[in-house]
Design a protein around this motif. Structure first.
Motif, PDB file in Angstrom:
ATOM      1  N   GLY A  32      -8.675  20.777  -0.397  1.00 40.40           N
ATOM      2  CA  GLY A  32      -8.527  19.480  -1.044  1.00 40.40           C
ATOM      3  C   GLY A  32      -7.256  19.313  -1.854  1.00 40.40           C
ATOM      4  O   GLY A  32      -7.288  18.913  -3.016  1.00 40.40           O
ATOM      5  N   VAL A  33      -6.095  19.606  -1.265  1.00 35.82           N
ATOM      6  CA  VAL A  33      -4.828  19.410  -1.960  1.00 35.82           C
ATOM      7  C   VAL A  33      -4.644  17.919  -2.248  1.00 35.82           C
ATOM      8  O   VAL A  33      -4.879  17.069  -1.395  1.00 35.82           O
ATOM      9  CB  VAL A  33      -3.654  19.936  -1.117  1.00 35.82           C
ATOM     10  N   THR A  34      -4.199  17.594  -3.452  1.00 30.31           N
ATOM     11  CA  THR A  34      -4.022  16.193  -3.849  1.00 30.31           C
ATOM     12  C   THR A  34      -2.813  15.583  -3.153  1.00 30.31           C
ATOM     13  O   THR A  34      -1.745  16.191  -3.093  1.00 30.31           O
ATOM     14  CB  THR A  34      -3.847  16.089  -5.379  1.00 30.31           C
ATOM     15  N   LYS A  35      -3.014  14.360  -2.643  1.00 29.29           N
ATOM     16  CA  LYS A  35      -1.935  13.602  -2.020  1.00 29.29           C
ATOM     17  C   LYS A  35      -1.857  12.215  -2.654  1.00 29.29           C
ATOM     18  O   LYS A  35      -2.886  11.662  -3.032  1.00 29.29           O
ATOM     19  CB  LYS A  35      -2.158  13.430  -0.513  1.00 29.29           C
ATOM     20  N   VAL A  36      -0.650  11.680  -2.745  1.00 32.24           N
ATOM     21  CA  VAL A  36      -0.455  10.337  -3.284  1.00 32.24           C
ATOM     22  C   VAL A  36       0.192   9.477  -2.206  1.00 32.24           C
ATOM     23  O   VAL A  36       1.215   9.856  -1.625  1.00 32.24           O
ATOM     24  CB  VAL A  36       0.431  10.349  -4.546  1.00 32.24           C
ATOM     25  N   TYR A  37      -0.405   8.316  -1.942  1.00 33.24           N
ATOM     26  CA  TYR A  37       0.065   7.379  -0.923  1.00 33.24           C
ATOM     27  C   TYR A  37       0.385   6.037  -1.560  1.00 33.24           C
ATOM     28  O   TYR A  37      -0.259   5.622  -2.531  1.00 33.24           O
ATOM     29  CB  TYR A  37      -1.007   7.150   0.144  1.00 33.24           C
ATOM     30  N   VAL A  38       1.361   5.359  -0.990  1.00 33.43           N
ATOM     31  CA  VAL A  38       1.614   3.961  -1.330  1.00 33.43           C
ATOM     32  C   VAL A  38       1.391   3.150  -0.062  1.00 33.43           C
ATOM     33  O   VAL A  38       2.024   3.406   0.975  1.00 33.43           O
ATOM     34  CB  VAL A  38       3.040   3.749  -1.871  1.00 33.43           C
ATOM     35  N   ALA A  39       0.468   2.188  -0.152  1.00 33.48           N
ATOM     36  CA  ALA A  39       0.086   1.379   1.003  1.00 33.48           C
ATOM     37  C   ALA A  39       0.466  -0.077   0.774  1.00 33.48           C
ATOM     38  O   ALA A  39       0.129  -0.645  -0.269  1.00 33.48           O
ATOM     39  CB  ALA A  39      -1.413   1.494   1.257  1.00 33.48           C
ATOM     40  N   LYS A  40       1.167  -0.646   1.725  1.00 27.72           N
ATOM     41  CA  LYS A  40       1.359  -2.094   1.757  1.00 27.72           C
ATOM     42  C   LYS A  40       0.217  -2.660   2.575  1.00 27.72           C
ATOM     43  O   LYS A  40       0.018  -2.254   3.728  1.00 27.72           O
ATOM     44  CB  LYS A  40       2.702  -2.446   2.380  1.00 27.72           C
ATOM     45  N   VAL A  41      -0.558  -3.568   1.985  1.00 23.35           N
ATOM     46  CA  VAL A  41      -1.776  -4.048   2.637  1.00 23.35           C
ATOM     47  C   VAL A  41      -1.777  -5.569   2.709  1.00 23.35           C
ATOM     48  O   VAL A  41      -1.104  -6.258   1.931  1.00 23.35           O
ATOM     49  CB  VAL A  41      -3.045  -3.554   1.888  1.00 23.35           C
ATOM     50  N   ASP A  42      -2.557  -6.090   3.638  1.00 25.68           N
ATOM     51  CA  ASP A  42      -2.743  -7.528   3.751  1.00 25.68           C
ATOM     52  C   ASP A  42      -3.540  -8.056   2.571  1.00 25.68           C
ATOM     53  O   ASP A  42      -4.482  -7.390   2.095  1.00 25.68           O
ATOM     54  CB  ASP A  42      -3.501  -7.861   5.045  1.00 25.68           C
ATOM     55  N   GLY A  43      -3.173  -9.240   2.108  1.00 20.55           N
ATOM     56  CA  GLY A  43      -3.965  -9.917   1.096  1.00 20.55           C
ATOM     57  C   GLY A  43      -3.565  -9.575  -0.321  1.00 20.55           C
ATOM     58  O   GLY A  43      -2.769  -8.662  -0.573  1.00 20.55           O
ATOM     59  N   LEU A  74       0.937  -4.026  -2.860  1.00 24.78           N
ATOM     60  CA  LEU A  74       1.250  -2.597  -2.833  1.00 24.78           C
ATOM     61  C   LEU A  74       0.234  -1.861  -3.684  1.00 24.78           C
ATOM     62  O   LEU A  74       0.046  -2.186  -4.861  1.00 24.78           O
ATOM     63  CB  LEU A  74       2.653  -2.328  -3.381  1.00 24.78           C
ATOM     64  N   VAL A  75      -0.422  -0.863  -3.085  1.00 22.62           N
ATOM     65  CA  VAL A  75      -1.453  -0.094  -3.771  1.00 22.62           C
ATOM     66  C   VAL A  75      -1.105   1.385  -3.693  1.00 22.62           C
ATOM     67  O   VAL A  75      -0.740   1.888  -2.626  1.00 22.62           O
ATOM     68  CB  VAL A  75      -2.840  -0.334  -3.135  1.00 22.62           C
ATOM     69  N   GLU A  76      -1.212   2.081  -4.825  1.00 20.50           N
ATOM     70  CA  GLU A  76      -1.024   3.540  -4.855  1.00 20.50           C
ATOM     71  C   GLU A  76      -2.379   4.209  -4.945  1.00 20.50           C
ATOM     72  O   GLU A  76      -3.178   3.890  -5.825  1.00 20.50           O
ATOM     73  CB  GLU A  76      -0.171   3.933  -6.053  1.00 20.50           C
ATOM     74  N   LEU A  77      -2.646   5.123  -4.013  1.00 16.71           N
ATOM     75  CA  LEU A  77      -3.907   5.847  -3.972  1.00 16.71           C
ATOM     76  C   LEU A  77      -3.653   7.340  -4.104  1.00 16.71           C
ATOM     77  O   LEU A  77      -2.778   7.889  -3.420  1.00 16.71           O
ATOM     78  CB  LEU A  77      -4.656   5.584  -2.661  1.00 16.71           C
ATOM     79  N   THR A  78      -4.425   7.997  -4.952  1.00 14.62           N
ATOM     80  CA  THR A  78      -4.396   9.444  -5.075  1.00 14.62           C
ATOM     81  C   THR A  78      -5.717   9.986  -4.559  1.00 14.62           C
ATOM     82  O   THR A  78      -6.782   9.578  -5.025  1.00 14.62           O
ATOM     83  CB  THR A  78      -4.195   9.871  -6.540  1.00 14.62           C
ATOM     84  N   LEU A  79      -5.632  10.893  -3.580  1.00 14.18           N
ATOM     85  CA  LEU A  79      -6.817  11.420  -2.909  1.00 14.18           C
ATOM     86  C   LEU A  79      -6.682  12.920  -2.715  1.00 14.18           C
ATOM     87  O   LEU A  79      -5.580  13.448  -2.607  1.00 14.18           O
ATOM     88  CB  LEU A  79      -6.996  10.773  -1.526  1.00 14.18           C
ATOM     89  N   HIS A  80      -7.828  13.604  -2.646  1.00 11.97           N
ATOM     90  CA  HIS A  80      -7.808  15.009  -2.217  1.00 11.97           C
ATOM     91  C   HIS A  80      -8.620  15.209  -0.948  1.00 11.97           C
ATOM     92  O   HIS A  80      -8.759  16.325  -0.463  1.00 11.97           O
ATOM     93  CB  HIS A  80      -8.334  15.930  -3.331  1.00 11.97           C
ATOM     94  N   SER A  81      -9.135  14.128  -0.391  1.00 13.99           N
ATOM     95  CA  SER A  81      -9.925  14.214   0.835  1.00 13.99           C
ATOM     96  C   SER A  81      -9.045  14.560   2.028  1.00 13.99           C
ATOM     97  O   SER A  81      -7.882  14.162   2.109  1.00 13.99           O
ATOM     98  CB  SER A  81     -10.628  12.877   1.098  1.00 13.99           C
ATOM     99  N   GLY A  82      -9.614  15.302   2.976  1.00 16.99           N
ATOM    100  CA  GLY A  82      -8.916  15.604   4.211  1.00 16.99           C
ATOM    101  C   GLY A  82      -9.461  14.831   5.388  1.00 16.99           C
ATOM    102  O   GLY A  82      -9.173  15.166   6.534  1.00 16.99           O
ATOM    103  N   ARG A  83     -10.244  13.791   5.126  1.00 20.49           N
ATOM    104  CA  ARG A  83     -10.850  13.043   6.235  1.00 20.49           C
ATOM    105  C   ARG A  83      -9.803  12.293   7.043  1.00 20.49           C
ATOM    106  O   ARG A  83      -8.780  11.842   6.526  1.00 20.49           O
ATOM    107  CB  ARG A  83     -11.874  12.034   5.703  1.00 20.49           C
ATOM    108  N   ASN A  84     -10.113  12.104   8.302  1.00 23.78           N
ATOM    109  CA  ASN A  84      -9.214  11.465   9.243  1.00 23.78           C
ATOM    110  C   ASN A  84      -8.936  10.015   8.863  1.00 23.78           C
ATOM    111  O   ASN A  84      -9.863   9.233   8.641  1.00 23.78           O
ATOM    112  CB  ASN A  84      -9.833  11.538  10.644  1.00 23.78           C
ATOM    113  N   ARG A  85      -7.656   9.656   8.749  1.00 26.98           N
ATOM    114  CA  ARG A  85      -7.193   8.279   8.501  1.00 26.98           C
ATOM    115  C   ARG A  85      -7.911   7.636   7.314  1.00 26.98           C
ATOM    116  O   ARG A  85      -8.232   6.445   7.325  1.00 26.98           O
ATOM    117  CB  ARG A  85      -7.377   7.436   9.772  1.00 26.98           C
ATOM    118  N   ILE A  86      -8.121   8.420   6.269  1.00 27.92           N
ATOM    119  CA  ILE A  86      -8.978   7.978   5.175  1.00 27.92           C
ATOM    120  C   ILE A  86      -8.390   6.794   4.409  1.00 27.92           C
ATOM    121  O   ILE A  86      -9.109   5.883   4.001  1.00 27.92           O
ATOM    122  CB  ILE A  86      -9.308   9.158   4.229  1.00 27.92           C
ATOM    123  N   VAL A  87      -7.070   6.772   4.198  1.00 21.92           N
ATOM    124  CA  VAL A  87      -6.467   5.667   3.457  1.00 21.92           C
ATOM    125  C   VAL A  87      -6.644   4.359   4.209  1.00 21.92           C
ATOM    126  O   VAL A  87      -7.052   3.335   3.634  1.00 21.92           O
ATOM    127  CB  VAL A  87      -4.973   5.936   3.186  1.00 21.92           C
TER     128      VAL A  87
END
Length: 272
Positions: A136-147, A184-197
């Protein structure tokens, strides 16, 4: 076989060769009890180690002794699959590793439509630890999303959303910007699930338009341009090795790994 290769090398020489400090300064560190070998504090100046198998840390930060190990950060662009050789002939990671003679492998994956930070290395043990879902290594993503994402939606992401493979909650979530019809949303996750973001954002009604991974464990993408790779700095290597050794030694992580032995390392990890 020389005496040095049979009995190992002096600790201060090994650390000086690794760029920690001069031998004289390292000797002061040893006497002060700041150096551990395989988890045990060493204070004897005559101590010898085998750099290819002994683990050494200074003030709690791991030191890279095996200079044959290579650690590289890549800002993977979109349109590139996370593989060293793609069976379908798509653009892969080989184009970014040509300046290094070692055979490098990617730690985990990002899907072709996702850009951002990937670690490439020839250190198989580190790759296994950091890519395995149980750690469960922590990862940080920035997502541009609709709406237009609202604070209420951010709250849902941190409280948890229900997916077809079970509930999931972001460790942290922040709304960075709302402009026109996108957010724009920043998400911090440690999950390794497929395409989780992508699945989380779709579940709250805001499909991902663009996705970039900005951080992996202690590593930050910074200003590294898309499509460029560089070796990790000494500080970054120390932080990454410290994380890998800490997680590989943790009893709960070992138990999770044994329970999850049927899942190959990185099989579904970080495929965002």
């Amino acid at each position: 076989m020389s005496e040095e290769s049979a009995e190992g090398v002096r600790l201060q020489k090994a650390l000086a060769n690794a760029g920690v400090a001069s031998r004289r300064v390292v000797e002061d560190m040893i006497v002060a009890g700041r150096i551990r070998v395989n988890g045990t504090v060493v204070t004897e100046l005559g101590s010898r180690i085998h750099p290819d198998r002994d683990l050494v840390d200074v003030d709690g930060t791991a030191v890279q002794l095996d200079q044959s190990r290579r650690y590289v950060m890549l800002n993977k662009p979109t349109g590139v699959v996370s593989s060293m050789r793609d069976e379908r002939g798509r653009a892969d990671l080989r184009q970014f590793t040509r300046e290094w003679p070692e055979r490098l492998y990617n730690v985990g994956r990002l899907d072709a439509e996702t850009s951002g930070l990937l670690v490439l290395t020839n250190d198989g043990e580190l790759a296994h630890v950091l890519a395995h879902p149980s750690f469960g290594v922590t990862k940080v993503y920035v997502a541009k999303v609709d709406g237009r994402v609202t604070p209420q939606t951010i709250g849902r992401l941190t409280r948890g959303v229900e997916l077809d493979d079970g509930p999931i909650a972001a460790d942290r979530a922040r709304l960075l910007d709302v402009s026109g019809g996108t957010s724009l949303v920043e998400l911090t996750l440690h999950s390794g699930r497929n395409r989780i973001v992508r699945r989380m954002m779709a579940a709250v009604g805001h499909p991902v338009v663009e996705l970039v991974r900005r951080q992996f464990g202690p590593l930050h993408l910074g200003t590294l341009p898309a499509g460029r790779a560089r070796e990790l700095t000494k500080v970054e290597r120390g932080a990454l090795l410290t994380l890998a050794r800490r997680d590989s030694d943790a009893p709960e992580a070992s138990a999770r790994r044994e329970a999850d032995d049927s899942t190959p390392p990185g099989a579904d990890q970080e495929n965002q």
